[in-house]
Design an enzyme around this catalytic site. Structure first.
Site, PDB file in Angstrom:
ATOM      1  N   CYS A  52      -5.791 -12.278  19.231  1.00 13.65           N
ATOM      2  CA  CYS A  52      -4.893 -13.430  19.175  1.00 13.65           C
ATOM      3  C   CYS A  52      -4.126 -13.501  17.866  1.00 13.65           C
ATOM      4  CB  CYS A  52      -5.696 -14.711  19.402  1.00 13.65           C
ATOM      5  SG  CYS A  52      -6.590 -14.683  20.942  1.00 13.65           S
ATOM      6  N   GLU A  53      -3.391 -12.470  17.547  1.00 14.63           N
ATOM      7  CA  GLU A  53      -2.551 -12.428  16.352  1.00 14.63           C
ATOM      8  C   GLU A  53      -1.323 -11.600  16.701  1.00 14.63           C
ATOM      9  OE1 GLU A  53      -3.647 -12.945  12.812  1.00 14.63           O
ATOM     10  OE2 GLU A  53      -5.679 -13.594  13.305  1.00 14.63           O
ATOM     11  N   GLY A  84     -13.282  10.578   0.672  1.00 11.19           N
ATOM     12  CA  GLY A  84     -13.861   9.901   1.837  1.00 11.19           C
ATOM     13  C   GLY A  84     -12.982  10.183   3.040  1.00 11.19           C
ATOM     14  N   ARG A  85     -11.801   9.568   3.001  1.00  9.99           N
ATOM     15  CA  ARG A  85     -10.845   9.704   4.100  1.00  9.99           C
ATOM     16  C   ARG A  85     -10.552  11.177   4.432  1.00  9.99           C
ATOM     17  NH1 ARG A  85      -6.895   5.706   4.460  1.00  9.99           N
ATOM     18  NH2 ARG A  85      -7.609   5.183   2.364  1.00  9.99           N
ATOM     19  N   TYR A 112      -2.945  -2.978   5.543  1.00 10.28           N
ATOM     20  CA  TYR A 112      -2.164  -2.117   4.647  1.00 10.28           C
ATOM     21  C   TYR A 112      -0.793  -1.740   5.200  1.00 10.28           C
ATOM     22  CZ  TYR A 112      -7.003  -1.160   3.198  1.00 10.28           C
ATOM     23  OH  TYR A 112      -8.317  -1.284   2.821  1.00 10.28           O
ATOM     24  N   GLU A 139     -14.835  12.569  -5.109  1.00 10.05           N
ATOM     25  CA  GLU A 139     -15.392  11.666  -4.088  1.00 10.05           C
ATOM     26  C   GLU A 139     -14.428  11.453  -2.927  1.00 10.05           C
ATOM     27  OE1 GLU A 139     -16.157   8.125  -6.331  1.00 10.05           O
ATOM     28  OE2 GLU A 139     -18.007   8.892  -7.177  1.00 10.05           O
TER      29      GLU A 139
HETATM   30  C1  PLP Z   1     -15.166   4.679  -6.090  1.00  9.76           C
HETATM   31  C2  PLP Z   1     -14.522   5.280  -4.897  1.00  9.76           C
HETATM   32  N1  PLP Z   1     -14.666   6.597  -4.675  1.00  9.76           N
HETATM   33  C3  PLP Z   1     -14.118   7.191  -3.590  1.00  9.76           C
HETATM   34  C4  PLP Z   1     -13.390   6.458  -2.680  1.00  9.76           C
HETATM   35  C5  PLP Z   1     -12.834   7.173  -1.485  1.00  9.76           C
HETATM   36  O1  PLP Z   1     -11.470   7.065  -1.347  1.00  9.76           O
HETATM   37  P1  PLP Z   1     -10.764   7.890  -0.179  1.00  9.76           P
HETATM   38  O2  PLP Z   1     -11.457   7.571   1.079  1.00  9.76           O
HETATM   39  O3  PLP Z   1      -9.364   7.395  -0.210  1.00  9.76           O
HETATM   40  O4  PLP Z   1     -10.908   9.326  -0.538  1.00  9.76           O
HETATM   41  C6  PLP Z   1     -13.197   5.085  -2.885  1.00  9.76           C
HETATM   42  C7  PLP Z   1     -12.412   4.287  -1.939  1.00  9.76           C
HETATM   43  O5  PLP Z   1     -12.190   3.133  -2.041  1.00  9.76           O
HETATM   44  C8  PLP Z   1     -13.780   4.484  -4.029  1.00  9.76           C
HETATM   45  O6  PLP Z   1     -13.647   3.172  -4.252  1.00  9.76           O
END
Ligand code: PLP
Length: 447
Positions: free
Chosen positions: A374-375, A305-306, A347, A303
């Site tokens: 404003c921080e 994402g980033r 982070y 999975e």
């Molecule tokens: C269950 C799950 N899968 C996949 C991801 C994707 O993580 P990343 O974007 O770091 O690959 C996350 C991110 O929080 C997640 O919680």
């Protein structure tokens, strides 16, 4: 001997090259020295759409998808939509053969409206509501990852037909990352620990529900994982647990979802996860774990994402003012900040930045790019090398902003969220429009 050896002064006057590890694959400079992506000058985008604006390189997203598919021809790659889910991205990743992980009814609605096949959607979350679960089962979502005993009972009560389920497991693995994104350790809110047979108990409860079909286990160890060895331990522990479930219940689980969390570089020299290296490790770890437990090889799901969208994104800002504190730093204030990029405040993330609208001639010096909010912690990029002749009106581009920027953005200080524009083959198109004051006021219905 190089020109730099003959004229050492060139070292300070030359334009620093953009690091290809950070910038979208189509990044180049035009003949005026402006940065262009997807064949479009960022300066022109800033003029047309205003600033701040998120720019997304479609070719880069597709390139990352293809890299994953090539590295893992037999695995399922489920893009983690929480990184950035808009209809265009859902469309691109599914056309590239990825499936999709969503974590709310809102993300599910975006995916469905983009035409994603619900059977290719996985639903996550540690606190899904009854309405969300019902919406997902009614839509025919392929798999739901259950996170608590309460949720298993709730899902069983709302599922009108047999629903495929995975159990989220915390395998007790610490990636030693930021605590906010370290999700594989036992003592946190997600999933069932392997210890004290909590995962076994969850499996028993799912298997007792006639309308739930337990197909696999899931874990997500955290984010920005550059040392992929931790996936070996995760696979060993989860396959071990699958073998226990087989011996306790006579059921063979066929899916092993090892989550995402693959690292991308935000600054030059940062480490990144190599999908091919990860694929070799996963293969090896599966061989070992399945042989040890005499367990049939499960289908692997990843999975990321980033790693799919971060490098496709560049955010454009316009310089508003520049201030040097005697004996201190030079601050470059821009017209965006922590509401479009909260990752620095959340982070302690570090970013790079570059002048996008011209050839950055002259000497470079370290400057700190800060936002308009404003921080005091509203910082975008610390000690980045920028030209000393930087002036108000210049366009600053911050790379690697495709993931967890739009999706984490807020309207803090009453500033609307930026638009997203996509670039491709010399064309630019607006995917998400800028949030206006009228949008903000539109939610105010009482006094
Ligand atoms: C269950 C799950 N899968 C996949 C991801 C994707 O993580 P990343 O974007 O770091 O690959 C996350 C991110 O929080 C997640 O919680």
């Amino acid at each position: 001997m190089t020109l730099l050896d003959i004229f050492p002064s060139l070292r300070t006057t030359m334009t620093p090259r953009l690091d290809p590890a950070l910038w979208p694959v189509t990044t180049s400079h035009d003949d005026r020295g402006r940065i262009s992506i997807g064949g479009v000058a960022l300066d022109d985008i800033a003029d047309q759409y205003g600033t701040p604006t998120y720019v997304l390189d479609e070719a880069d997203v597709r390139h990352r998808c293809r890299t994953y598919r090539a590295a893992f021809p037999e695995a399922e790659i489920a893009y983690a939509g929480k990184a950035l889910l808009i209809r265009a991205v859902a469309d691109w990743i599914t056309r590239e053969g990825l499936s999709l992980d969503v974590c709310s009814a809102g993300e599910l609605a975006i995916a469905l409206s983009a035409g994603v096949d619900p059977r290719r959607i996985i639903l996550h979350g540690n606190a899904k509501s009854a309405t969300e679960l019902r919406t997902a089962v009614d839509a025919g979502v392929g798999r739901i990852v259950v996170d608590s005993l309460t949720e298993i009972r709730l899902l069983a009560s709302v599922a009108p037909r047999r629903q495929k389920v995975m159990i989220r497991v915390t395998p007790g693995i610490d990636i030693h990352g930021h605590h906010a994104v370290t999700t594989g350790v036992d003592d946190q809110k997600f999933g069932f620990p392997l210890s004290h047979n909590q995962t076994g108990e969850a499996a028993r409860l799912v298997l007792e529900q006639p309308n739930l079909q337990l197909v696999g286990l899931h874990c997500h160890l955290g984010s920005q994982i550059a040392d992929v060895e931790c996936f070996r331990s995760a696979i060993a522990r989860l396959v071990g647990q699958m073998a226990y479930i087989r011996s306790d219940h006579g059921v063979i689980l066929t899916t092993l979802d090892i989550g995402g969390g693959h690292a991308v570089p935000y600054r030059p020299g940062d480490p990144q996860t190599d999908p091919a290296e990860l694929a070799a490790l996963v293969d090896d770890a599966l061989d070992e774990a399945c042989a040890r437990n005499r367990f049939p090889r499960p289908q692997i799901v990843l999975e990321p994402g980033r790693a799919v969208v971060a490098r496709a994104g560049v955010t454009l800002y316009r310089v508003v003012s520049i201030k040097t504190i005697p004996g201190g730093r030079t601050f470059v204030s821009v017209d965006g900040g922590m509401s479009d990029n909260p990752r620095v405040a959340l982070y302690g993330a570090r970013y790079d930045a570059a002048v996008a609208n011209r050839h950055p001639t002259g000497r470079h010096t370290p400057m700190t790019v800060v936002g308009r909010f404003c921080e005091a912690g509203d910082i975008l990029a610390v000690d980045v090398s920028l030209p000393v002749d930087l002036h108000p009106g210049d366009v600053i581009a911050v790379p690697c902003t495709g993931a967890y920027h739009h999706s984490l953005a807020s309207s803090y200080n009453g500033v609307g969220r930026p638009p997203i524009v996509a670039v491709r083959n010399g064309n630019v198109r607006e995917l998400v429009r800028r949030e206006s004051v009228a949008d903000l006021m539109g939610r105010e219905i009482g006094i």
